[in-house]
Scaffold this active site. Structure first.
Site, short mmCIF file in Angstrom:
data_model
loop_
_atom_site.label_atom_id
_atom_site.label_comp_id
_atom_site.label_asym_id
_atom_site.label_seq_id
_atom_site.Cartn_x
_atom_site.Cartn_y
_atom_site.Cartn_z
N PHE A 123 0.87 -1.18 0.00
CA PHE A 123 0.00 0.00 0.00
C PHE A 123 0.91 1.23 0.00
O PHE A 123 1.82 1.33 0.83
CB PHE A 123 -0.89 -0.03 1.25
CG PHE A 123 -2.00 0.97 1.24
CD1 PHE A 123 -3.22 0.64 0.67
CD2 PHE A 123 -1.83 2.23 1.78
CE1 PHE A 123 -4.27 1.56 0.66
CE2 PHE A 123 -2.86 3.15 1.76
CZ PHE A 123 -4.09 2.82 1.21
N ASP A 195 1.76 -4.74 8.78
CA ASP A 195 0.59 -3.89 8.56
C ASP A 195 -0.62 -4.81 8.46
O ASP A 195 -0.69 -5.66 7.56
CB ASP A 195 0.80 -3.06 7.27
CG ASP A 195 -0.35 -2.09 7.01
OD1 ASP A 195 -1.47 -2.35 7.49
OD2 ASP A 195 -0.12 -1.09 6.30
N TYR A 220 -11.21 1.15 10.56
CA TYR A 220 -12.40 1.53 9.78
C TYR A 220 -12.74 0.52 8.70
O TYR A 220 -13.74 0.64 8.03
CB TYR A 220 -12.24 2.94 9.18
CG TYR A 220 -10.97 3.15 8.39
CD1 TYR A 220 -10.87 2.72 7.08
CD2 TYR A 220 -9.88 3.80 8.95
CE1 TYR A 220 -9.70 2.93 6.35
CE2 TYR A 220 -8.72 4.02 8.24
CZ TYR A 220 -8.63 3.57 6.94
OH TYR A 220 -7.48 3.77 6.23
N ARG A 369 -12.50 -4.78 -7.12
CA ARG A 369 -12.19 -5.45 -5.87
C ARG A 369 -13.48 -5.73 -5.11
O ARG A 369 -14.33 -4.86 -4.97
CB ARG A 369 -11.27 -4.54 -5.05
CG ARG A 369 -10.43 -5.23 -4.03
CD ARG A 369 -9.42 -4.28 -3.46
NE ARG A 369 -10.06 -3.13 -2.80
CZ ARG A 369 -9.51 -2.42 -1.82
NH1 ARG A 369 -8.31 -2.73 -1.39
NH2 ARG A 369 -10.13 -1.41 -1.29
C1 LIG Z 1 -6.07 1.13 4.30
C2 LIG Z 1 -4.62 0.94 4.46
C3 LIG Z 1 -3.83 1.90 5.10
C4 LIG Z 1 -4.43 3.20 5.54
O1 LIG Z 1 -3.56 4.00 6.26
P1 LIG Z 1 -4.08 5.28 7.07
O2 LIG Z 1 -2.86 6.04 7.36
O3 LIG Z 1 -4.75 4.76 8.31
O4 LIG Z 1 -5.05 6.01 6.20
C5 LIG Z 1 -2.49 1.61 5.30
N1 LIG Z 1 -1.95 0.45 4.88
C6 LIG Z 1 -2.69 -0.46 4.22
C7 LIG Z 1 -2.07 -1.75 3.78
C8 LIG Z 1 -4.03 -0.24 3.98
O5 LIG Z 1 -4.75 -1.13 3.31
#
Ligand SMILES: *Cc1c(COP(=O)(O)O)cnc(C)c1O
Length: 410
Positions: A123, A195, A220, A369
């Protein structure tokens, strides 16, 4: 297929949980992997925290309604879902900010090593945060190494300080073997940051059991905490003495209300607090987390895997399996709780599907997705969703102009 779906729904031990969620009539929600549905209890809490706690009890609520304890308390509610014993998880900030904290602290713990390795298709925020650290600390102290996901294990050596991995890939849904990879990394003296954005609430995670070092995750998605709900951070007990995160704010001080000008971190995971927590969001999150109190994660995993398989069978039954190329692993055991399909018109198809009452999402450049949230989605809905997709494809509805312009949030 309809009767198979109805049969699966009748046997579903989690089916009753759906009553704990608001879901709009006429909508089939296959995007709970991006934003979980609204729990009834969360809505009630939002009203209470605003009207009563803030509105009537004002500042006394910090003590009276234990606002001050929310970050640790929410952490303790998340801990059993991710296989963490008490005292190791706290809720705060976003994944991005928590990654900055944990990566900075872990780099400090790895004197003499500077490489932080992650996957090219992680991500993006995970990669951006490493980039930011490199900018700040300089290449000598923080070097970003990007590897293909399939090659990550062969890249691990003694020069690497930190391995940052997302357990379930946000695009493909590929599930990595946390136990094996953590062990391989530890053999080379590497600290691992997991993560758990697409793991927490989607499948059983065993952080302690895998001897994990650190983890971050959001609430969330599968945890239904609401848009922008606070994230969480896990620091294994054995690292808590040495761990020191850089956003040393007053809420992570040993005695915040002594207003001492010298910073002294509070021992333990609480040190990860920086500023004042988002009380309204965290109260709502707490109510959402209570939904999980009697939920068996193994059941969730079983239903999630069955849903993925059933969805693929529905596609086949509707003759759509050739057209939608599944880029997720073949085996349900190697997937999280989602499927991704490549299609040239993925964005427009997703828009047409939403118009037909089925919410999924699009991930650039060409992926449709579909997320499976076992707490509130039925097998019959999956069958209906695929039937609606079939109509869209037969009538080429996705070619309509209205579905072509890409909106800000996909
Ligand atoms: C959704 C997601 C995030 C989101 O990060 P935020 O800083 O909380 O917005 C981070 N890493 C991954 C792998 C995600 O899928």
């Amino acid at each position: 297929m309809l009767s198979i779906a109805q049969n699966l729904d009748r046997q579903d031990a989690l089916a009753a949980l759906r009553q704990q969620f608001y879901l709009p009539q006429g909508t089939i929600y296959l995007d709970g992997n991006s934003l979980g549905a609204l729990p009834v209890a969360a809505k009630e809490r939002a009203v209470e925290v605003v009207n009563q706690q803030w509105g009537q009890d004002l500042i006394t609520s910090w003590n009276k309604h234990a606002w001050i304890d929310l970050p640790l308390h929410c952490g303790e509610l998340i801990a059993p879902l991710i296989g963490a014993a008490p005292g190791q998880v706290i809720c705060c900030d976003s994944i991005s900010v928590n990654l900055f904290k944990v990566l900075s602290a872990a780099l400090q713990m790895q004197k003499g090593r500077s490489k932080v390795i992650t996957t090219v298709d992680n991500f993006p925020t995970d990669i951006y945060v490493i980039e930011g650290l490199r900018q700040q600390l300089g290449e000598v102290s923080c070097e970003l190494v990007l590897s293909e996901e399939s090659e990550i294990e062969t890249q691990l050596d003694e020069r690497i300080a930190i391995l940052l991995l997302t357990q379930v890939n946000f695009r493909s849904g590929r599930l990595l073997d946390m136990r094996r990879i953590t062990e391989l990394a530890h053999e080379k003296g590497i600290l691992v940051v997991w993560d758990l954005a697409h793991s927490a609430g989607a499948l059983p995670v065993k952080l302690d059991g895998c001897n994990a070092d650190f983890a971050v995750g959001c609430t969330y998605k599968y945890l239904n905490g609401g848009p922008g709900a606070p994230a969480f951070i896990y620091v294994a007990q054995r690292h808590q003495g040495e761990f020191q995160q850089p956003i040393s704010g007053w809420m992570g001080h040993a005695a915040p209300f002594s207003f001492n000008s010298a910073y002294a971190p509070v021992p333990g995971v609480k040190q990860n607090l920086s500023g004042t927590p988002a009380v309204i969001a965290m109260s709502v999150l707490e109510a959402a987390l209570n939904v999980w109190s009697d939920v068996d994660m193994l059941r969730v995993r079983q239903k999630s895997m069955a849903m993925g398989e059933f969805f693929l069978e529905c596609l086949k039954a509707c003759g759509l399996d050739d057209e939608f190329v599944c880029v997720s692993p073949d085996s349900a055991l190697e997937r999280g709780s989602q499927l991704a399909f490549q299609h040239q018109h993925a964005y427009a198809i997703c828009q047409a599907w939403i118009d037909a009452g089925v919410i999924a999402d699009f991930r650039a450049p060409d992926l449709l997705r579909v997320g499976f949230t076992p707490l509130y989605i039925s097998f019959e809905e999956l069958w209906q969703a695929v039937n609606k997709l079939k109509l869209i494809m037969e009538n080429k509805e996705y070619l309509r102009d209205a579905y072509q312009s890409i909106q800000t949030v996909t």
